[in-house]
Design a protein around this motif. Structure first.
Motif, PDB file in Angstrom:
ATOM      1  N   LEU A   1       0.682 -12.410  -4.092  1.00  0.00           N
ATOM      2  CA  LEU A   1      -0.690 -12.127  -4.476  1.00  0.00           C
ATOM      3  C   LEU A   1      -1.635 -12.525  -3.345  1.00  0.00           C
ATOM      4  N   VAL A   2      -2.467 -11.598  -2.962  1.00  0.00           N
ATOM      5  CA  VAL A   2      -3.489 -11.906  -1.967  1.00  0.00           C
ATOM      6  C   VAL A   2      -4.828 -11.654  -2.610  1.00  0.00           C
ATOM      7  N   CYS A   3      -5.502 -12.727  -3.004  1.00  0.00           N
ATOM      8  CA  CYS A   3      -6.797 -12.514  -3.653  1.00  0.00           C
ATOM      9  C   CYS A   3      -7.675 -13.739  -3.468  1.00  0.00           C
ATOM     10  N   ASP A   4      -8.922 -13.584  -3.836  1.00  0.00           N
ATOM     11  CA  ASP A   4      -9.865 -14.699  -3.670  1.00  0.00           C
ATOM     12  C   ASP A   4     -10.445 -15.092  -5.017  1.00  0.00           C
ATOM     13  N   ILE A   5      -9.685 -14.853  -6.084  1.00  0.00           N
ATOM     14  CA  ILE A   5     -10.148 -15.258  -7.407  1.00  0.00           C
ATOM     15  C   ILE A   5      -9.545 -16.620  -7.714  1.00  0.00           C
ATOM     16  N   SER A   6     -10.401 -17.541  -8.112  1.00  0.00           N
ATOM     17  CA  SER A   6      -9.889 -18.898  -8.267  1.00  0.00           C
ATOM     18  C   SER A   6      -9.012 -19.000  -9.503  1.00  0.00           C
TER      19      SER A   6
ATOM     20  N   GLU B  32      -4.567 -24.473  -3.791  1.00  0.00           N
ATOM     21  CA  GLU B  32      -5.062 -25.741  -3.270  1.00  0.00           C
ATOM     22  C   GLU B  32      -6.575 -25.823  -3.474  1.00  0.00           C
ATOM     23  N   GLN B  33      -7.239 -24.692  -3.188  1.00  0.00           N
ATOM     24  CA  GLN B  33      -8.708 -24.689  -3.340  1.00  0.00           C
ATOM     25  C   GLN B  33      -9.101 -25.126  -4.739  1.00  0.00           C
ATOM     26  N   SER B  34      -8.428 -24.569  -5.739  1.00  0.00           N
ATOM     27  CA  SER B  34      -8.817 -24.942  -7.110  1.00  0.00           C
ATOM     28  C   SER B  34      -8.015 -26.163  -7.569  1.00  0.00           C
TER      29      SER B  34
ATOM     30  N   LYS C 251     -16.035  -7.372 -10.118  1.00  0.00           N
ATOM     31  CA  LYS C 251     -15.718  -6.213  -9.269  1.00  0.00           C
ATOM     32  C   LYS C 251     -15.606  -6.593  -7.792  1.00  0.00           C
ATOM     33  N   ASN C 252     -16.484  -7.485  -7.340  1.00  0.00           N
ATOM     34  CA  ASN C 252     -16.600  -7.642  -5.885  1.00  0.00           C
ATOM     35  C   ASN C 252     -15.553  -8.594  -5.316  1.00  0.00           C
ATOM     36  N   THR C 253     -14.631  -9.041  -6.152  1.00  0.00           N
ATOM     37  CA  THR C 253     -13.581  -9.892  -5.600  1.00  0.00           C
ATOM     38  C   THR C 253     -12.451  -9.023  -5.055  1.00  0.00           C
ATOM     39  N   TYR C 254     -11.676  -9.628  -4.161  1.00  0.00           N
ATOM     40  CA  TYR C 254     -10.557  -8.879  -3.583  1.00  0.00           C
ATOM     41  C   TYR C 254      -9.279  -9.340  -4.244  1.00  0.00           C
ATOM     42  N   CYS C 255      -8.436  -8.398  -4.576  1.00  0.00           N
ATOM     43  CA  CYS C 255      -7.173  -8.775  -5.206  1.00  0.00           C
ATOM     44  C   CYS C 255      -6.147  -7.682  -4.958  1.00  0.00           C
ATOM     45  N   ALA C 256      -5.034  -8.057  -4.399  1.00  0.00           N
ATOM     46  CA  ALA C 256      -3.993  -7.065  -4.127  1.00  0.00           C
ATOM     47  C   ALA C 256      -2.644  -7.750  -4.188  1.00  0.00           C
ATOM     48  N   ARG C 257      -1.623  -6.959  -4.466  1.00  0.00           N
ATOM     49  CA  ARG C 257      -0.269  -7.509  -4.469  1.00  0.00           C
ATOM     50  C   ARG C 257       0.559  -6.807  -3.413  1.00  0.00           C
ATOM     51  N   LEU C 258       1.265  -7.620  -2.691  1.00  0.00           N
ATOM     52  CA  LEU C 258       2.055  -7.059  -1.610  1.00  0.00           C
ATOM     53  C   LEU C 258       3.409  -6.646  -2.195  1.00  0.00           C
ATOM     54  N   ASN C 259       3.436  -5.474  -2.791  1.00  0.00           N
ATOM     55  CA  ASN C 259       4.698  -5.074  -3.414  1.00  0.00           C
ATOM     56  C   ASN C 259       5.168  -3.705  -2.928  1.00  0.00           C
ATOM     57  N   SER C 260       4.579  -3.235  -1.851  1.00  0.00           N
ATOM     58  CA  SER C 260       5.103  -1.985  -1.274  1.00  0.00           C
ATOM     59  C   SER C 260       4.689  -1.926   0.193  1.00  0.00           C
ATOM     60  N   ILE C 261       5.351  -1.075   0.934  1.00  0.00           N
ATOM     61  CA  ILE C 261       5.005  -0.934   2.357  1.00  0.00           C
ATOM     62  C   ILE C 261       3.542  -0.570   2.487  1.00  0.00           C
ATOM     63  N   GLN C 262       3.149   0.417   1.668  1.00  0.00           N
ATOM     64  CA  GLN C 262       1.756   0.849   1.700  1.00  0.00           C
ATOM     65  C   GLN C 262       0.851  -0.359   1.525  1.00  0.00           C
ATOM     66  N   ALA C 263       1.147  -1.127   0.452  1.00  0.00           N
ATOM     67  CA  ALA C 263       0.320  -2.291   0.165  1.00  0.00           C
ATOM     68  C   ALA C 263       0.305  -3.228   1.365  1.00  0.00           C
ATOM     69  N   PHE C 264       1.470  -3.383   2.005  1.00  0.00           N
ATOM     70  CA  PHE C 264       1.556  -4.312   3.136  1.00  0.00           C
ATOM     71  C   PHE C 264       0.564  -3.940   4.224  1.00  0.00           C
ATOM     72  N   SER C 265       0.598  -2.696   4.628  1.00  0.00           N
ATOM     73  CA  SER C 265      -0.326  -2.332   5.722  1.00  0.00           C
ATOM     74  C   SER C 265      -1.761  -2.358   5.232  1.00  0.00           C
ATOM     75  N   ASP C 266      -1.968  -1.923   3.984  1.00  0.00           N
ATOM     76  CA  ASP C 266      -3.340  -1.976   3.447  1.00  0.00           C
ATOM     77  C   ASP C 266      -3.868  -3.392   3.510  1.00  0.00           C
ATOM     78  N   ILE C 267      -3.058  -4.319   2.977  1.00  0.00           N
ATOM     79  CA  ILE C 267      -3.539  -5.698   2.898  1.00  0.00           C
ATOM     80  C   ILE C 267      -3.823  -6.211   4.299  1.00  0.00           C
ATOM     81  N   ASN C 268      -2.912  -5.948   5.206  1.00  0.00           N
ATOM     82  CA  ASN C 268      -3.164  -6.404   6.567  1.00  0.00           C
ATOM     83  C   ASN C 268      -4.481  -5.879   7.094  1.00  0.00           C
ATOM     84  N   ARG C 269      -4.715  -4.592   6.851  1.00  0.00           N
ATOM     85  CA  ARG C 269      -5.971  -4.018   7.358  1.00  0.00           C
ATOM     86  C   ARG C 269      -7.149  -4.720   6.689  1.00  0.00           C
ATOM     87  N   ASP C 270      -7.060  -4.884   5.356  1.00  0.00           N
ATOM     88  CA  ASP C 270      -8.202  -5.462   4.639  1.00  0.00           C
ATOM     89  C   ASP C 270      -8.463  -6.885   5.094  1.00  0.00           C
TER      90      ASP C 270
END
Lengths: 416, 713, 460
Positions: C113-118, C45-47, C315-334
């Motif tokens: 996808l959880v990221c802030d790259i337009s 939506e942003q872009s 480099k300084n953008t955030y980008c992660a994919r929620l494709n594993s349990i590990q990723a899930f908790s990581d993303i939540n924390r981040d």
């Protein structure tokens, strides 16, 4: 003399490999080399001058052929030869100075004619000089004893010669050598100090709030400008960077560190800028006898621009840059093409240089000449260590420093 | 005499050390390319003496080395060594201040590897040295590269070599550089400039190049380069020589040495690269590069090594407009045109209406009227009579072309060949007075011929005697010379390495070829996964038989060692080299050696009918030491035991009953430590019964060992 | 701009069991109390990419997704939810919805996808080069590379583990080689002809394929039809396009073709000019034209090339994919921690988010980087550190929650201690339950006093 031989060879190599940059250093080294050569040279009893001249000639020929473009070498060799002749001459005069002198009225021609066989090389040289050379201060001073000498020797040739030889040949030989070396030392001194001598005159040429333009880098120019600066003149300098070697950049650095107002421009911007310039001051690679200048590439353009806008074009040249030769086809014969890689990177072009396709003939040719020839009519003023001169006056200046029969350096059987 | 010189050089270096307080910068110059690329010319004259723009190649190299502050040069000459030595003695190089040229002569070297080994034996090299071949033309300054090399050495002692590379994009179509060398693919670590992968001689069959993934494990990124050219200028550390001596199968500098180091991760030697930009460097490897480099010289890219700067010989040459170089004393008819980019040597005569362009013409040539010369390299004292047409040819000294003769592109006329009147020499043909030597080895890296050419040369005249008449037809009436027959293999390649440009027809043909390759590529891409799988199976397949080969090799080595009773260390050395070449681990060596020992013992016992145990004991006690260097850890020893099991099961059933005895014996000879045995036993614990036969056998022994150890505790 | 966006929301991925289930599809997993899908949608939506197709695997889940979207984004986005059968793979999904695709360029985004790259930037790059495919790569932290549990064994196959190995040209705008780190078992095979064309290729292992692609629709559909065997965009389609970029069999229809031919024609008429341009600047026109041109214009005119481009996120953008349990908790924390700008919540002075309707007991501390959903209640003497607590949770006294994610309607008895765990909705923890590194499936009941460590529990 193995050691001098080695020295000469070493120097030759350096010249050939283009290891020595800049005419001043070249001149200095040449002079020093020749000095050692002279000091090593064994002098025969008869005709020492001839022997010396021959030796110097031989070496000089090699040196010049090693790098024909570096004219300073030839200049210095000729200077030294000249010195030898002068010294020899003065010695002859001194040795027989005591004898009564008379009959100044004798016209030189017939003397020359009938006396030539018995004359020493020096005398011949002197005679030749006196005929070839236009009268200058130096010659005027020398004229009296010298003509006398000739006359004297003519009148009673045989015994006088023997006498001189018998009496003080060895002393004299030592003396000759000694004197020559003395003068060569002076010469080296001059070369070393020519910067200062030229720089001293800066004040007379650079005035307040002027804009000076120069191109490339020349030690002389730096000294000149700074001298003016020290004399509390304040002025701006435009430095054309001098592609492709961009020595202008280093010059600019140097000037700024010495506290001058400096502006760096590209060579192509010269014409645009020249209208704001009061004077163009540049160094030279060599100054030819006709007042033409062999100078770093790009200067001809600058000179033309200066002429177009009636801006004085001043060339600074130390004495070692004065070359007694007249330029013939200088753009080619007195030029040197450096490596194209200064202009372009070979790697970038590697596929333009693909000879395995097409006709095999190279389509791309990169030319990188080192020098420009600036014709005398574009030069407003030469500033040498002896002061400012008009281009048209150069040949006389040169005649002071070089003797006419050294112009072509090559082996020829010494006279008598 | 060489030795004496060496000594002298040594002395010179000594005082050099004194006054400079450092090791003099040395260079090894290989004055023999060990190739046959320049045949037939190289049959009569060494390659390094061939004139390049009227100056022998070696002079370019020496002049460069001298100007780059190299102080000692060791010229290694093999084929035609006499000629080279004579030349150098006459030349000014031998009596230069602080630049000593020493010749090292050898007759039997057939490769760069041999040469370096020989030099190593002479041990004249004190520190880092420059390794070049005598056909290198360059004007680069070595200081920076040397600096980098030395700094790397300080940090990491394994950085043994620095290769100089230069940008030069190979042609898309011909897949070769402008120097006619094969395209080169390198992988370089962008940060450290370390060389990770090196592939010349790219085989076009493979469409993809395969990189080991482990490269990426050290560093996140690496750059694959295809647009670089190898200048064959190497800055080496002394180790390089010793490496060559250790691995006596290294012959070729790149193909064996560099690749050897790259694959071998045991020693961990590293090679680095140094890229030069503005300065020039190229090696004359074939006729194509001869052409390109000559043109570069004429265009002054190699400044100051250009004709009008007399860096080696004294012939004053003037450069005129349009890049025309004229030596002194040339007689040229007014009506003749000398085109651009041409060199004309001393005392050359050029007749009326003759047109010359893009050519080099040597000293004392006589060129008649109405001659057309384009892109030719004409050496000294060549006579070209009226009406000849030459395009892109090389004419050696003393060649005579009778009126109206024609040279098609790519012709090479060797010394003193005479081309008959009106005769048309077909393109790419090589003509020489010498008969074509029978090809004894397809591998062009090894040239034996040059060493025995002297013989041919001596028999030369009488040969001509009979040859002239029957050869006459070969190269026109009253011509002299044989047109060498070109084998099919070469013929394909002729156009690649020749002075003449590639004909357009060829290029178009090639272009189509490239497309077809692509088609193919796309085809198999569709079944990519399958393809991958295949390749895997095949790969581990060849891994298996590789190991078998390896074992055979080792066994052969070992047996030879036994029969000719070679010293142990030599055997070990050989086995080492095998290991590297097969890229095996040490335990493989151990088991392989052990296997061969057992086999030997077995054979002995069979032949001599002695008791097997005894034989085994003899053999093991005699040769057991061999195993030492490979039994670094318990695992290796276990490996050996397993191997032994294998033997007992497969090859030598005889051993089966004696398993324990031999094991015990090995233990006594402490070739195998007890813990190895114990671990082995433990490993076997959970194996299926069939596997445990020998463990059962050895049970007592193991028990005993256990108790022993407990007592110790 | 005429882009159509396909969001591959996926279905109930096995990897995320037990967190996902029939009623909680992957795309609705809460990240900082918002479904992960919302991050993508808002990013788009942003872009200003509002014409979306959300593709869901499995019929039963699409209802949920559709409802959620329609209530959340009813007037903001024009969303169309399509469902495809399970296990068709990403390529299959696109095949299935081919009839929906009309725009000339398609932007394919993975729903997790959880990221802030337009995405706009990617689309722009795509258009700029008139590329066939443009992939978004984001640089991964170097530290991430050394976990090698999956690919064990020797050091050789260790490091460049799960990330992609990509080959880029000098200008870093063209994709020359791509392979997933895991697929490459021993050695990577790079095509020589591509290397020849470009001269210098940079191979990198520190880039991650964010699974955000822009395709030229014509080409994409062409490929999908021709190669029925292709299942995944990432493993099949993109590599295929990259491989064949110098020799594309795909008949371009539409703008592209004109473009390409135009290039080649003028290239052919005056290739000298072209060459000089190339020399002047290696990057433009791209090596494709150079290749299509061939040295000295010897290339045949039918040579076709297409471009595969990349957009490399800084480099300084955030980008992660929620494709594993590990990723899930990581993303939540981040999202509530370092990348807090992603969760568009206003953080309090204590750098945490406590919904006004949440009730805290006495002496209960909620540390920084925590989130407490609306209507949640906590008893006394609780402490929460770096955790997310969903809506309407009931938490007793003396409960410790550290590094954990607690979804909605969770009941936690007194004295529980939860560490590094993920607790799905409607879970009930009875007193003094101790969980460490556990995942609890929805509706599970943890009996009193029980202790679990590193287990994943779900209702049978």
């Amino acid at each position: 003399m193995p050691d001098t031989h080695a020295l000469v060879n070493d120097f030759l190599n350096k010249l050939k490999k283009r290891k020595i940059e800049g005419s001043k250093t070249t001149a200095k080294m040449t002079a020093e080399l020749l000095r050692t050569v002279i000091s090593q040279q064994r002098i025969p009893n008869t005709n020492q001058a001839g022997a010396l001249i021959q030796a110097i000639n031989a070496i000089g020929e090699q040196l010049v052929s090693a790098n024909p473009v570096e004219l300073a070498v030839g200049n210095i060799v000729r200077r030294v030869l000249h010195i030898i002749r002068e010294e020899d001459l003065s010695l002859t005069t001194a040795s027989i100075g005591g004898l009564s002198l008379q009959a100044l009225s004798d016209d030189e021609d017939n003397i020359d004619r009938d006396d030539r066989p018995v004359l020493s090389a020096a005398a011949v040289a002197a005679a030749a000089r006196s005929t070839l050379r236009p009268p200058s201060l130096q010659t005027l001073l020398e004229d009296v004893p010298h003509s006398a000498a000739i006359h004297q020797s003519s009148s009673s040739a045989g015994d006088s010669e023997e006498k001189t030889k018998s009496t003080d040949k060895n002393s004299r030989s030592r003396k000759l050598k000694h004197n020559v070396i003395e003068t060569v030392n002076e010469l080296i001194q001059d070369i070393a100090t020519c910067h200062e001598l030229i720089a001293e005159q800066a004040v007379e040429h650079i005035h307040h709030n002027e804009v000076i333009l120069t191109l490339g880098s020349s030690g002389t120019v730096i000294e000149f400008l700074c001298a003016a600066k020290e004399k509390k003149r304040n002025f701006r300098v435009f430095v054309a960077e001098g592609a492709p070697r961009y020595q202008g950049h280093t010059l600019a650095k140097e000037l700024v560190t010495r506290g001058l107002q400096t502006t760096v421009i590209t060579d192509s911007a010269v014409f645009a800028m020249i209208s704001r310039v009061n004077m163009v001051i540049v160094g030279a690679h060599a100054v030819m006898a006709n007042g033409g200048v062999i100078a770093p590439v790009g200067l001809n353009m600058v000179a033309l621009a200066a002429q177009r806008h009636a801006v004085p074009f001043v060339v600074l040249a130390g004495i070692h840059k004065l070359c007694p030769l007249y330029p013939h086809n200088p753009e080619v014969l007195l030029n040197e093409l450096k490596s194209p890689s200064e202009v372009l990177d070979f790697g970038e072009l590697s596929d333009c240089m693909e000879y395995s396709t097409g006709s095999g003939a190279p389509l791309l040719h990169v030319v990188n000449p080192a020098f420009d020839y600036v014709p005398p009519k574009l030069v407003s003023l030469f500033i040498t260590d002896t002061g400012g001169h008009n281009p048209s006056y150069m040949y006389r200046l040169i005649a002071d420093y070089y003797s006419a029969d050294d112009l072509v350096l090559q082996h020829r059987p010494a006279v008598s | 005499m060489v030795a004496k010189k060496g000594a002298k050089a040594g002395g010179a270096s000594e005082d050099a050390v004194e006054d400079l307080a450092r090791v003099p910068l040395q260079a090894i110059l290989l004055a023999d390319s060990f190739t046959t690329k320049f045949r037939p010319i190289t049959l009569e004259c060494p390659k390094v003496l061939l004139p390049l723009v009227n100056t022998p190649m070696i002079d370019y190299t020496l002049a460069w080395l001298e100007s780059a502050d190299v102080e000692e040069v060791f010229v290694f000459c093999c084929s035609h060594s006499k000629q080279i030595i004579n030349y150098l003695d006459k030349s000014k190089w031998t009596n230069q201040p602080n630049f000593s040229v020493t010749t090292i002569e050898s007759q039997n070297c057939i490769s760069a590897g041999d040469a370096l080994r020989l030099i190593y034996e002479r041990n004249v090299i004190q520190g880092d040295f420059i390794l070049v071949s005598g056909d290198t033309v360059s004007n680069m300054m070595l200081t920076q590269a040397l600096q980098e090399h030395k700094e790397r050495r300080k940090k990491d002692n394994n950085a043994v070599m620095t290769m100089v590379i230069k940008q030069s994009k190979p042609s898309q179509i011909t897949r070769q550089t402008r120097l006619g060398t094969d395209e080169l693919i390198m992988a370089i670590d962008p940060t450290t400039k370390q060389l990770l992968y090196y592939e010349d001689k790219a085989d076009d069959s493979k469409q993809t190049l395969t990189l080991d993934k482990s490269f990426l494990s050290e560093n996140p990124s690496l750059s694959l380069l295809n647009d670089k050219q190898d200048c064959y200028i190497d800055i080496c550390s002394p180790e390089v020589l010793s490496l060559f001596t250790d691995n006596f199968d290294y012959q070729h500098l790149r193909r064996h040495f560099v690749k050897g180091l790259l694959v071998d991760d045991i020693m961990g030697y590293k090679i680095f690269t140094h890229e030069i930009h503005s300065s020039y460097a190229a090696r004359i490897d074939n006729f194509r590069s001869y052409d390109s480099v000559s043109k570069d010289i004429i265009q002054r890219w190699t400044y100051p090594l250009v004709p009008d700067v007399q860096f080696s010989i004294n012939n004053p040459t003037k450069l005129e407009r349009h890049g025309i170089y004229r030596a002194s004393n040339i007689t040229q008819s007014r009506s003749s045109q000398v085109g651009p980019f041409t060199y004309i040597g001393i005392d050359t005569v050029i007749g009326n209406n003759t047109v010359i362009s893009n050519s080099v013409i040597g000293d004392g040539c006589k060129i008649g009227s109405n001659v057309a010369i384009d892109g030719c390299y004409i050496w000294h004292n060549v006579t070209i009579q009226d009406g000849c047409k030459l395009r892109h040819a090389i004419l050696c000294d003393g060649v005579v072309m009778k009126p109206g003769a024609v040279l098609e592109p790519g012709v090479v006329l060797s010394y003193k060949v005479i081309v008959g009147q009106e005769f048309v020499v077909p393109s790419y043909s090589k003509v020489s007075l010498l008969p074509q030597p029978v090809k004894q080895d397809s591998d062009e890296e090894l040239e034996y011929a040059d060493s025995n050419t002297e013989v041919i040369v001596t028999t030369n005249p009488l040969e001509n005697g009979d040859s002239t008449n029957n050869i006459g037809s070969d190269i026109g009436e009253n011509g002299r010379g044989v047109i060498w027959s070109i084998s099919e293999v070469d013929h394909e390649e002729e156009w690649r390495h020749s002075v003449s440009p590639i004909p357009d027809s060829k290029l178009i043909e090639l272009t189509q070829l490239v497309n077809e390759d692509l088609e193919v590529l796309i085809q198999d891409d569709q079944f990519l996964p399958i393809d991958v799988r295949e390749s895997d199976t095949e790969s581990d397949g060849d891994v298996r038989d590789e190991s078998q080969h390896f074992e055979k090799e080792v066994e052969a080595t070992f047996l030879r060692g036994v029969n000719e009773n070679v010293k142990e260390e030599h055997i070990i050395l050989e086995v080492n080299s095998l290991r590297l070449s097969y890229n095996m681990a040490s335990e493989n060596c151990a088991s392989a050696l052990f296997y061969s020992m057992m086999k030997l013992a077995l054979d002995n016992s069979r032949n001599l009918g002695q008791d097997l145990v005894k034989c085994t004991n003899d053999v093991v006690s005699k040769w057991g030491k061999l195993l030492r260097p490979y039994l670094q850890g318990v695992d290796d020893e276990i490996e050996v035991i397993m191997k032994f099991e294998e033997i007992c099961l497969e090859s030598g059933k005889e051993y089966a009953p004696l398993f324990v005895k031999v094991l015990h014996f090995l233990y006594d000879k402490d070739i195998i430590q007890e813990e190895a045995i114990l671990n082995w036993a433990n490993e076997k614990e959970d194996a299926d019964e069939s596997d445990k036969v020998f463990v059962k056998q050895a049970e007592k022994f193991i028990q005993w060992l256990n108790e022993a150890s407990e007592e110790e505790d | 701009m005429d882009f159509q966006v396909v969001v591959l929301a996926g279905g109930t991925s096995k990897k995320l069991a037990p967190l996902v289930s029939k009623d909680v599809p992957k795309s609705l997993l809460p990240v900082a109390n918002r479904p992960v899908l919302s991050y993508v949608l808002e990013l788009l939506e942003q872009s200003n990419l509002k014409d979306l197709i959300v593709v869901v695997e499995g019929e039963d889940t699409d209802g949920l997704v559709e409802n959620w979207i329609s209530e959340a984004y009813v007037d903001r986005l024009h969303v169309q939810v399509a469902s495809v059968p399970e296990e068709v793979g990403t390529a299959g999904a696109l095949r299935a919805i081919a009839h929906h695709l009309t725009a000339s360029d398609i932007l394919v985004v993975s729903g997790d996808l959880v990221c802030d790259i337009s995405p706009g930037a990617v689309a722009a790059a795509h258009r700029r080069h008139d590329a066939v495919v443009t992939a978004m790569l984001c640089s991964v932290p170097v530290s991430g590379t050394q976990d090698s549990a999956s690919s064990g064994g020797k050091d050789k196959t260790k490091k460049p583990g799960k990330f992609n190995i990509v080959g880029l040209d000098l200008t870093q705008q063209f994709l020359l080689y791509i392979a997933a780190g895991i697929d490459v078992e021993k050695d990577l095979r790079v095509q020589k002809n591509i290397l020849r064309a470009v001269g210098k290729m940079e191979i990198r292992a520190d880039l991650m394929d964010a699974h955000l692609y822009a395709f030229k629709r014509s080409v994409l559909q062409q490929v999908l039809n021709q190669k029925q065997s292709f299942r995944s965009l990432k493993q099949d389609v993109v590599p295929y396009l990259v491989k064949s970029q110098l020799r594309s069999e795909i008949l371009f229809n539409g703008g592209a073709q004109v473009e390409e031919n135009g290039n080649e024609k003028d290239a052919f008429s005056n290739n000298k000019v072209m060459l000089s341009q190339l020399l002047a600047n290696a990057s433009t026109p791209s090596f494709h034209e150079l290749y299509a041109l061939g040295p000295n214009g010897f290339a045949p005119s039918e040579r076709k090339t297409h471009k595969c481009c990349v957009y490399i996120a800084s480099k300084n953008t955030y980008c992660a994919r929620l494709n594993s349990i590990q990723a899930f908790s990581d993303i939540n924390r981040d999202v509530i921690g370092d990348a807090s700008h992603l969760s568009r919540c206003s953080f309090s002075v204590h750098n945490n988010v406590i919904h006004p309707s949440a009730v805290l007991g006495l002496k209960t501390t909620v540390g920084p980087q925590c989130m407490l959903g609306e209507g949640s209640q906590m008893g006394d003497k609780c402490s929460v550190k770096r955790s997310v607590i969903g809506r309407h949770c009931r938490i007793g006294s003396n409960v410790k929650v550290v590094n954990s994610v607690i979804m909605n309607h969770v009941t936690i008895g007194d004295g529980c201690s939860i560490q590094g765990s993920v607790i799905s909705s409607n879970v009930q923890l009875q007193e003094r339950a101790v969980l460490k590194d556990c995942q609890i499936g929805a509706g599970f009941v943890v009996t009193a006093g029980s202790e679990y460590k590193g287990e994943s529990l779900a209702r049978k």
